[in-house]
Design a protein around this motif. Structure first.
Motif, PDB file in Angstrom:
ATOM      1  N   PRO A 184      48.592  39.524  32.001  1.00 55.65           N
ATOM      2  CA  PRO A 184      47.770  39.039  33.112  1.00 55.65           C
ATOM      3  C   PRO A 184      48.430  39.360  34.446  1.00 55.65           C
ATOM      4  O   PRO A 184      49.662  39.384  34.574  1.00 55.65           O
ATOM      5  N   VAL A 185      47.589  39.599  35.456  1.00 53.68           N
ATOM      6  CA  VAL A 185      48.110  40.017  36.750  1.00 53.68           C
ATOM      7  C   VAL A 185      48.999  38.954  37.383  1.00 53.68           C
ATOM      8  O   VAL A 185      49.995  39.268  38.033  1.00 53.68           O
ATOM      9  N   TRP A 186      48.662  37.663  37.177  1.00 53.27           N
ATOM     10  CA  TRP A 186      49.480  36.611  37.794  1.00 53.27           C
ATOM     11  C   TRP A 186      50.838  36.487  37.118  1.00 53.27           C
ATOM     12  O   TRP A 186      51.840  36.147  37.755  1.00 53.27           O
ATOM     13  N   THR A 187      50.888  36.777  35.821  1.00 51.71           N
ATOM     14  CA  THR A 187      52.179  36.780  35.131  1.00 51.71           C
ATOM     15  C   THR A 187      53.064  37.909  35.671  1.00 51.71           C
ATOM     16  O   THR A 187      54.258  37.725  35.938  1.00 51.71           O
ATOM     17  N   TRP A 188      52.446  39.089  35.823  1.00 50.53           N
ATOM     18  CA  TRP A 188      53.198  40.217  36.382  1.00 50.53           C
ATOM     19  C   TRP A 188      53.660  39.916  37.799  1.00 50.53           C
ATOM     20  O   TRP A 188      54.792  40.219  38.181  1.00 50.53           O
TER      21      TRP A 188
END
Length: 317
Positions: free
Chosen positions: A2-6
């Protein structure tokens, strides 16, 4: 991924090490409450009252000797006094940590005299707004509840202040160690204080790491944190919330509305803050107090941070 994890992995840890270790408190460059240098004030000689007339919250008054006094419990930090004072007795500062245990420490007398300030003209006739008659009430259940709250053993101990209060608080804190559960009650706030309270839970401040948690139920709360000047509609819910809390329990007045009424206190529909309604353990003025000031005040209650304001003077660097 997920983009927020990255994004989180890329940016790294966002939580500040302050106040446990040196680090940013998030308030760099933020204006605090104004400083008052009584040695530069010539009001007693010249009769100047520009600051008194300019203050929208009636935080500035004069005593019987015509000495200017600044009550930080009512100060909203508008900085108007710093703009109109011809002698520069009021100056802009970055002093924001104003939590105190005794409300008297928020009053800067401006001189060695300790005469009480004269009633401010903005406050009108100075009616007793704390009485049930002034609030348009006939007493009854709420009046009985209010009397029970103020006559409780806890209220009697804490209203006196001094060493006995400090010793009692030390004994009670041993039960909790470093943990604290907070029940917040909005007693008529404009929601400015609530915005700052929400910021305590963001990744930067991460209040939970300090062992302080918000709880939705007063039955699990150690501290009642109150914002707003206490409106007529919220007075009984506030008292009932306090009565529902188990002992030992503490009360914190957060924001200028709760500490002194702010710009709206004392009207037909609201009280001038918590004084005379609940036994308060920590007074924190500010309009609104920033997240760092709230953390300082909470840790001061837990005796993990020192009080930085005495007799209306901030121990700034």
């Amino acid at each position: 991924m997920p983009v927020w994890t990255w994004f989180g992995l890329h940016k790294g840890r966002a939580t500040t090490p302050w106040p446990q270790r040196p680090g940013p408190d998030g308030q760099e460059g933020v204006l605090g409450l104004p400083r008052f240098d009584a040695t530069r004030c010539t009001a007693a000689q010249s009769g100047c009252n520009d600051c008194v007339a300019a203050c929208p919250a009636s935080a500035i008054g004069v005593d019987t000797g015509q000495h200017v006094q600044l009550d930080y419990a009512r100060c909203v930090g508008c900085q108007l006094c710093t703009e109109v004072c011809p002698e520069g007795a009021f100056s802009v500062s970055h002093d924001w940590a104003f939590g105190v245990r005794d409300k008297a420490d928020l009053l800067n007398h401006g001189s060695v005299k300790t005469s009480p300030p004269q009633p401010s003209p903005q406050r009108g006739e100075g009616a007793n707004h704390s009485s049930t008659a002034a609030w348009g009430m006939s007493g009854g259940t709420e009046q009985s509840l209010h009397s029970a709250v103020l006559s409780s053993p806890t209220a009697r101990v804490r209203s006196g202040g001094g060493d006995s209060n400090e010793q009692a608080l030390t004994r009670e804190l041993k039960i909790f160690g470093k943990s604290l559960h907070v029940r917040h009650v909005d007693a008529g706030s404009c929601n400015g204080c609530e915005s700052e309270l929400q910021a305590l839970l963001n990744p930067f401040y991460n209040l939970h790491r300090l062992g302080v948690f918000f709880t939705p139920s007063p039955r699990f709360a150690d501290l009642l944190l109150v914002t707003g000047p206490v409106t007529a509609a919220m007075r009984e819910p506030l008292l009932r919330t306090y009565e529902a809390m188990p002992q030992p329990r503490w009360v914190m007045a957060a924001g200028t509305c709760a500490t002194g009424g702010g710009t709206n206190g004392g009207g037909y529909a609201c009280h001038q803050g918590l004084e005379g309604i609940l036994p308060v353990d920590v007074w924190l003025p500010g309009c609104p107090p920033n997240p760092a000031a709230l953390i300082e005040a909470l840790l001061m209650l837990l005796q993990r941070r020192p009080q930085r304001v005495h007799q209306g003077r901030h121990e700034h660097a």
